[in-house]
Design a protein around this motif. Sequence first.
Motif, short mmCIF file in Angstrom:
data_model
loop_
_atom_site.label_atom_id
_atom_site.label_comp_id
_atom_site.label_asym_id
_atom_site.label_seq_id
_atom_site.Cartn_x
_atom_site.Cartn_y
_atom_site.Cartn_z
N LEU A 53 0.90 -1.22 -0.02
CA LEU A 53 -0.16 0.12 0.10
C LEU A 53 0.97 1.29 -0.07
CD1 LEU A 53 -2.62 -1.03 2.89
CD2 LEU A 53 -2.97 -1.46 0.20
N ASP A 54 0.18 2.31 -0.67
CA ASP A 54 0.93 3.60 -0.40
C ASP A 54 -0.24 4.58 0.14
OD1 ASP A 54 2.58 5.76 -0.88
OD2 ASP A 54 2.31 5.92 -2.82
N LEU A 55 0.06 4.73 1.50
CA LEU A 55 -0.98 5.59 2.19
C LEU A 55 -0.56 6.77 2.53
CD1 LEU A 55 -3.24 2.69 3.63
CD2 LEU A 55 -3.58 3.83 1.34
N ASP A 56 -1.32 7.85 2.75
CA ASP A 56 -0.71 9.10 3.45
C ASP A 56 -0.40 8.98 4.95
OD1 ASP A 56 -0.21 12.04 3.60
OD2 ASP A 56 -1.89 11.84 5.04
N ALA A 57 0.46 9.22 5.50
CA ALA A 57 0.77 8.81 6.86
C ALA A 57 -0.19 9.51 7.84
CB ALA A 57 2.21 9.41 7.26
N ARG A 58 -1.04 10.69 7.51
CA ARG A 58 -1.81 11.07 8.30
C ARG A 58 -3.17 10.75 8.35
NH1 ARG A 58 -3.03 16.27 8.21
NH2 ARG A 58 -2.51 16.58 6.01
N GLN A 84 -4.35 8.20 5.98
CA GLN A 84 -4.59 6.66 5.77
C GLN A 84 -5.23 6.71 4.43
OE1 GLN A 84 -5.94 5.65 9.65
NE2 GLN A 84 -3.95 4.24 9.92
N ALA A 85 -5.08 7.76 3.55
CA ALA A 85 -5.88 7.59 2.32
C ALA A 85 -4.71 7.81 1.17
CB ALA A 85 -6.55 8.91 1.88
N PRO A 86 -4.99 6.96 -0.04
CA PRO A 86 -4.07 6.86 -1.09
C PRO A 86 -3.06 8.26 -1.00
CG PRO A 86 -6.05 5.90 -1.84
CD PRO A 86 -6.22 6.61 -0.62
N THR A 87 -1.87 8.07 -1.26
CA THR A 87 -0.90 9.22 -1.15
C THR A 87 -1.26 10.17 -2.33
OG1 THR A 87 0.69 7.72 -0.15
CG2 THR A 87 1.48 9.80 -1.16
N ALA A 88 -1.59 9.59 -3.32
CA ALA A 88 -1.94 10.78 -4.44
C ALA A 88 -3.08 11.46 -4.31
CB ALA A 88 -1.75 10.14 -5.90
N LEU A 89 -4.01 10.95 -3.62
CA LEU A 89 -5.36 11.79 -3.35
C LEU A 89 -5.36 12.67 -1.90
CD1 LEU A 89 -8.37 11.86 -3.84
CD2 LEU A 89 -8.75 9.66 -2.56
N ALA A 90 -4.54 12.26 -1.14
CA ALA A 90 -4.50 12.99 0.38
C ALA A 90 -4.45 14.31 0.16
CB ALA A 90 -3.33 12.35 1.22
N GLY A 113 -5.61 16.36 -1.93
CA GLY A 113 -6.84 17.06 -2.33
C GLY A 113 -8.00 16.98 -1.41
N ILE A 114 -7.96 16.13 -0.24
CA ILE A 114 -9.13 16.07 0.39
C ILE A 114 -8.90 16.05 1.92
CG2 ILE A 114 -10.23 13.99 -0.76
CD1 ILE A 114 -8.70 12.02 1.01
N ASP A 115 -7.66 16.92 2.42
CA ASP A 115 -7.32 17.14 3.35
C ASP A 115 -8.03 18.13 4.22
OD1 ASP A 115 -5.97 18.28 5.71
OD2 ASP A 115 -4.01 18.58 4.81
N PRO A 116 -8.82 17.50 5.23
CA PRO A 116 -10.07 18.34 5.70
C PRO A 116 -9.58 19.73 6.21
CG PRO A 116 -9.42 16.65 7.35
CD PRO A 116 -8.63 16.42 6.08
N ASN A 117 -8.27 20.00 6.61
CA ASN A 117 -7.90 21.24 6.96
C ASN A 117 -7.99 22.43 5.80
OD1 ASN A 117 -7.16 20.28 9.55
ND2 ASN A 117 -5.13 19.76 8.87
N LEU A 118 -8.05 21.72 4.91
CA LEU A 118 -7.74 22.53 3.27
C LEU A 118 -9.15 22.57 2.47
CD1 LEU A 118 -4.04 22.20 2.50
CD2 LEU A 118 -4.97 24.04 3.76
N HIS A 119 -9.88 21.41 2.62
CA HIS A 119 -10.64 21.19 1.56
C HIS A 119 -12.27 20.82 2.24
CE1 HIS A 119 -7.97 21.54 -1.89
NE2 HIS A 119 -7.18 21.01 -1.18
N SER A 120 -13.23 21.29 1.38
CA SER A 120 -14.27 20.51 1.85
C SER A 120 -14.70 19.44 0.75
CB SER A 120 -15.53 21.61 1.76
OG SER A 120 -15.83 21.77 0.43
N CYS A 121 -15.90 18.83 0.92
CA CYS A 121 -15.93 17.63 0.14
C CYS A 121 -16.18 17.99 -1.35
CB CYS A 121 -17.29 16.71 0.62
SG CYS A 121 -18.77 17.68 0.91
N GLY A 122 -16.61 19.42 -1.68
CA GLY A 122 -16.87 19.61 -2.92
C GLY A 122 -15.62 20.29 -3.56
N SER A 123 -14.83 20.36 -2.67
CA SER A 123 -13.43 21.03 -3.51
C SER A 123 -12.34 20.14 -3.66
CB SER A 123 -12.81 22.19 -2.61
OG SER A 123 -12.65 21.67 -1.36
N VAL A 124 -12.82 18.66 -3.80
CA VAL A 124 -11.67 17.75 -3.81
C VAL A 124 -10.82 17.86 -5.33
CG1 VAL A 124 -12.69 16.14 -2.26
CG2 VAL A 124 -13.44 16.00 -4.86
#
Length: 445
Positions: free
Chosen positions: A318-323, A325-331, A333-344
């Motif tokens: 697996l290649d997951l973001d350390a914080r 635990q989502a795919p590293t390439a996706l993380a 764009g979905i970081d909740p500190n920076l994005h809402s679900c509509g800004s992925v």
Amino acid sequence: MTSSALPVVVIGAGPIGLAAAAELVVREQDVIVLERGERAADAVRQWGHVRLFSPWSEVTSPAAVALLEAAGWEHPDRAAYPTGAEWSRDYLEPLAQLLGERVRTSSQVIGVARLDRDLLVDSGRDEQPFVLHVSSPGGTHDRVLARAVIDCSGTWSSPNPLGAEGYPAAGEDAATGQVLHGMPDPVRDLTRFQGASTAVVGSGASALTALIALTSAPLHTADSRVVWVVRRGAVGSAFGGGELDELPARGALGTRVRTAVQEGLIEVVTGFRVSAVERHGRQVALWAADGRHMDGLDQVVGATGFRPDLTFLSEVRLDLDARLQAPTALAPGIDPNLHSCGSVQPHGFEVLAQPERELFLAGMKSYGRAPSFLAMTGHEQVRSIAAALAGDLVAARAVELQLPDTGVCGGAGLFDEEPGAGGGCCGTDPGPQPLTLTAPAGVAR
């Protein structure tokens, strides 16, 4: 048997797992869906009393709709908002029935590996099929071979604990009878919560939904006490996007909770990070790391989010973001500190693929610990994955999606500072942010 002759195995017969199966069937690919529950959409039924904040038009997969309508099914009112029970009864169950024997219930995946290879072995790894170890009632252990695996198992079975450090607080496990990780049900949980003193720990949409249930009839009475426990130093954006939310039903959650707070129906306690749960007879007390404590509670609702179960993926790479635990390439764009679900960020099969060839994470599982997943996102994820597995890379890469935005950031990873303080996606006045993504909602909402 060569790997190419084997089916694709989808883990989880929830909304996104069934959508994945529909996409594969439309593309004439063999598929098996393994569901741990006794019926498809088992997790959705567990919160069936909750109304989604996405309308029917956004919670049905185009491929699934095509299959169902060909069999005489009629789409529910596209503008109406279903409950989880209605979503299951009127769409997910008919879809599972249409898929027939492809869906295997009471089949819990306890391990995924390459045939005759553990995690360490490199030799011939990519040429070997997957083998899924499956546990069924009665203690039987089956092995299912697959040419590809799409993990849509979600996160519902792995709620985060009350403890602020990611582990259960001291005494939390011993108080399981007084801690609910889920939504209070006005019917099922009437005697448990009606007129009770209840603390809700959390600040996301699930917490807001629980607060509304506890301050509304029939659970709320003159004897009720409702305490909202927020880890951050201020409520701030925990009220949600309000009128800025492009999903009106979701925006209304925060508006209703704000009103309940103003009317004195909800006590708000901020900066409270649970370190211990103490039982005192039929009541419990919560202790914070700073020494504060909250006594006289009958019940606690843990609305602290969910995390992925990665235990059965320990023998694949697996290649997951350390914080997140989502795919590293996706993380990013979905970081909740920076994005809402509509800004992925736009994402399809390439972002969701793992180093283990032909293994994909999709649905809520792909978001790891990040909240605010939308069914629309999952539908497009599995459409792209199915196209790639069918060899249609042009369609797989043509990912197009327009998502409704919250108007605010989640801030789930913040400590005491408020979202937007350092810029981020919100700034000081985010406003609506409609997006058209080209080239990406336990519980999906």
